[in-house]
Design a protein around this motif. Sequence first.
Motif, PDB file in Angstrom:
ATOM      1  N   LEU A   1     -37.372 -21.742 -45.931  1.00  0.00           N
ATOM      2  CA  LEU A   1     -37.593 -21.411 -44.520  1.00  0.00           C
ATOM      3  C   LEU A   1     -37.204 -22.610 -43.655  1.00  0.00           C
ATOM      4  O   LEU A   1     -36.663 -22.453 -42.559  1.00  0.00           O
ATOM      5  CB  LEU A   1     -39.070 -21.039 -44.321  1.00  0.00           C
ATOM      6  N   HIS A   2     -37.528 -23.807 -44.126  1.00  0.00           N
ATOM      7  CA  HIS A   2     -36.923 -25.012 -43.553  1.00  0.00           C
ATOM      8  C   HIS A   2     -35.589 -25.173 -44.280  1.00  0.00           C
ATOM      9  O   HIS A   2     -35.540 -25.535 -45.445  1.00  0.00           O
ATOM     10  CB  HIS A   2     -37.815 -26.235 -43.790  1.00  0.00           C
ATOM     11  N   ALA A   3     -34.525 -24.896 -43.581  1.00  0.00           N
ATOM     12  CA  ALA A   3     -33.236 -24.680 -44.251  1.00  0.00           C
ATOM     13  C   ALA A   3     -32.705 -25.903 -44.984  1.00  0.00           C
ATOM     14  O   ALA A   3     -31.881 -25.772 -45.886  1.00  0.00           O
ATOM     15  CB  ALA A   3     -32.224 -24.195 -43.227  1.00  0.00           C
ATOM     16  N   ASP A   4     -33.159 -27.096 -44.596  1.00  0.00           N
ATOM     17  CA  ASP A   4     -32.667 -28.287 -45.304  1.00  0.00           C
ATOM     18  C   ASP A   4     -33.557 -28.654 -46.494  1.00  0.00           C
ATOM     19  O   ASP A   4     -33.471 -29.764 -47.021  1.00  0.00           O
ATOM     20  CB  ASP A   4     -32.489 -29.476 -44.347  1.00  0.00           C
ATOM     21  N   GLU A   5     -34.395 -27.737 -46.937  1.00  0.00           N
ATOM     22  CA  GLU A   5     -35.229 -27.953 -48.127  1.00  0.00           C
ATOM     23  C   GLU A   5     -34.619 -27.145 -49.285  1.00  0.00           C
ATOM     24  O   GLU A   5     -34.989 -26.002 -49.551  1.00  0.00           O
ATOM     25  CB  GLU A   5     -36.672 -27.552 -47.828  1.00  0.00           C
ATOM     26  N   VAL A   6     -33.679 -27.770 -49.942  1.00  0.00           N
ATOM     27  CA  VAL A   6     -32.744 -27.068 -50.819  1.00  0.00           C
ATOM     28  C   VAL A   6     -33.300 -26.654 -52.190  1.00  0.00           C
ATOM     29  O   VAL A   6     -32.873 -25.629 -52.730  1.00  0.00           O
ATOM     30  CB  VAL A   6     -31.451 -27.924 -50.963  1.00  0.00           C
TER      31      VAL A   6
ATOM     32  N   GLY B   1     -32.472 -28.465 -40.608  1.00  0.00           N
ATOM     33  CA  GLY B   1     -33.016 -27.115 -40.770  1.00  0.00           C
ATOM     34  C   GLY B   1     -34.494 -26.961 -40.514  1.00  0.00           C
ATOM     35  O   GLY B   1     -35.044 -25.887 -40.769  1.00  0.00           O
ATOM     36  N   ARG B   2     -35.170 -27.998 -40.022  1.00  0.00           N
ATOM     37  CA  ARG B   2     -36.622 -27.906 -39.858  1.00  0.00           C
ATOM     38  C   ARG B   2     -37.011 -27.286 -38.514  1.00  0.00           C
ATOM     39  O   ARG B   2     -37.947 -26.522 -38.415  1.00  0.00           O
ATOM     40  CB  ARG B   2     -37.242 -29.295 -39.987  1.00  0.00           C
ATOM     41  N   PHE B   3     -36.248 -27.664 -37.488  1.00  0.00           N
ATOM     42  CA  PHE B   3     -36.532 -27.188 -36.136  1.00  0.00           C
ATOM     43  C   PHE B   3     -35.357 -26.367 -35.622  1.00  0.00           C
ATOM     44  O   PHE B   3     -34.201 -26.716 -35.866  1.00  0.00           O
ATOM     45  CB  PHE B   3     -36.756 -28.371 -35.183  1.00  0.00           C
TER      46      PHE B   3
ATOM     47  N   LEU C   1     -41.502 -20.901 -50.519  1.00  0.00           N
ATOM     48  CA  LEU C   1     -41.020 -22.052 -51.290  1.00  0.00           C
ATOM     49  C   LEU C   1     -40.357 -23.086 -50.378  1.00  0.00           C
ATOM     50  O   LEU C   1     -39.346 -22.799 -49.735  1.00  0.00           O
ATOM     51  CB  LEU C   1     -40.031 -21.591 -52.369  1.00  0.00           C
ATOM     52  N   HIS C   2     -40.949 -24.255 -50.340  1.00  0.00           N
ATOM     53  CA  HIS C   2     -40.468 -25.374 -49.514  1.00  0.00           C
ATOM     54  C   HIS C   2     -40.286 -26.608 -50.396  1.00  0.00           C
ATOM     55  O   HIS C   2     -40.443 -26.563 -51.604  1.00  0.00           O
ATOM     56  CB  HIS C   2     -41.522 -25.726 -48.453  1.00  0.00           C
ATOM     57  N   CYS C   3     -40.013 -27.771 -49.739  1.00  0.00           N
ATOM     58  CA  CYS C   3     -40.168 -29.074 -50.388  1.00  0.00           C
ATOM     59  C   CYS C   3     -40.496 -30.090 -49.312  1.00  0.00           C
ATOM     60  O   CYS C   3     -40.416 -29.801 -48.116  1.00  0.00           O
ATOM     61  CB  CYS C   3     -38.908 -29.477 -51.153  1.00  0.00           C
ATOM     62  N   ASP C   4     -40.883 -31.284 -49.751  1.00  0.00           N
ATOM     63  CA  ASP C   4     -41.177 -32.374 -48.811  1.00  0.00           C
ATOM     64  C   ASP C   4     -39.980 -33.325 -48.817  1.00  0.00           C
ATOM     65  O   ASP C   4     -38.966 -33.040 -49.456  1.00  0.00           O
ATOM     66  CB  ASP C   4     -42.473 -33.072 -49.252  1.00  0.00           C
TER      67      ASP C   4
HETATM   68 ZN   LIG Z   1     -40.890 -26.953 -45.367  1.00  0.00          ZN
END
Ligand SMILES: [Zn+2]
Length: 372
Positions: free
Chosen positions: A39-44, A91-93, A168-171
Amino acid sequence: MQQKSHPIATEDNVARYQLASFHFGMPGQGRKAYIQASLHADEVPAMLVAHCLRRELERLDGAGKVRGEVILVPAANPIGLSQVIHGAPFGRFDLASGVNFNRAYKHVADDLKESLHGKLGADPAVNARLVREHALRSVAAWLPKNATEELKKILLGMAIDADVMLDLHCDNEAVLHLYTGTPLAGDVEPLAALLGAHAVLLATESGGEPFDEACSRVWWQLAEHFGARHPIPMGCIGVTVELRGENDVRYDLAEKDAHALLQYLARLGILDIAHDPLPPPLCAPTPLEGVEPLHAPQSGVLVFLKNLGDRVASGEVVAEIVNPVSGKTAQVKAGQTGILFASTAHRHLLKGMHVCKIAGSDGYRTGNLLTA
Ligand SMILES: [Zn+2]
């Protein structure tokens, strides 16, 4: 398996986007799982896990082993994926509005407190069915003001009636950790054990209306509102799964994570596959109010003295910031005892910038508990 395409931003003179969803099993038969990636597109990392999930779900569906319904959205944010600034994915904002893609989802509880008034009975299963019907209607009535809200409405419309929703995300850099609702702690324990989570962070309300809470918080809010005479179960296990750090994109990790997620769905009765023995959990759940964000006390080069996953004691030095011009070194100390579970990916920081997060076992923060 059925693939659906959802057009977004369909005006004639602007770029339009397509969101793809993959549907396995049979709607209305058994329990429903909804899984979305990045959903945060840069969290691959999440998208590679989704790739493995899709292959396995296609195989299981073909073999008649999907007992319920599974919806998989392998790339949940085509708008964010299209945002690249001077070569850097962003991709976060949402660039158009500045709004975080995982905030500001419609919280349907207020609509449902009104629309369900006088309609609930004594049977929790019947009440749950009504909640799902009314929640779908409330999302359908959401009038998006822009393309990003259109995307949010489509995603929430597929997820709001699910029994389990895995986001599903990542930090930036992290060990695997989970965010979920306090009332869901017991339900999420097997998932945390299967995935090998180093922290499970609980909140009844994190603030900012993230996607997982849009799906799950409605249940405990309505249960509290309507009381014991009209019992409402915890109808959705909503979890944000943080799949380590942005650069932890590896086939072995993705296969392992996908396997753990499918094992969890099997334990919920959604997939007909043999259960692996449950590994011992790596952590006990802790309150999101107990997460301590540490910040840079001065500008300079960040050097970690502790590793991600380490347990640190209150007062212990976690990192140092070295100013290469003044030669001054400042210490970054833990205020809480807990697990160092996430950190920035940058190694030069300005004063006040985020360094890392520690999952402490005692809640001490209030207000908005998530970072921007
Ligand atoms: Zn995220």
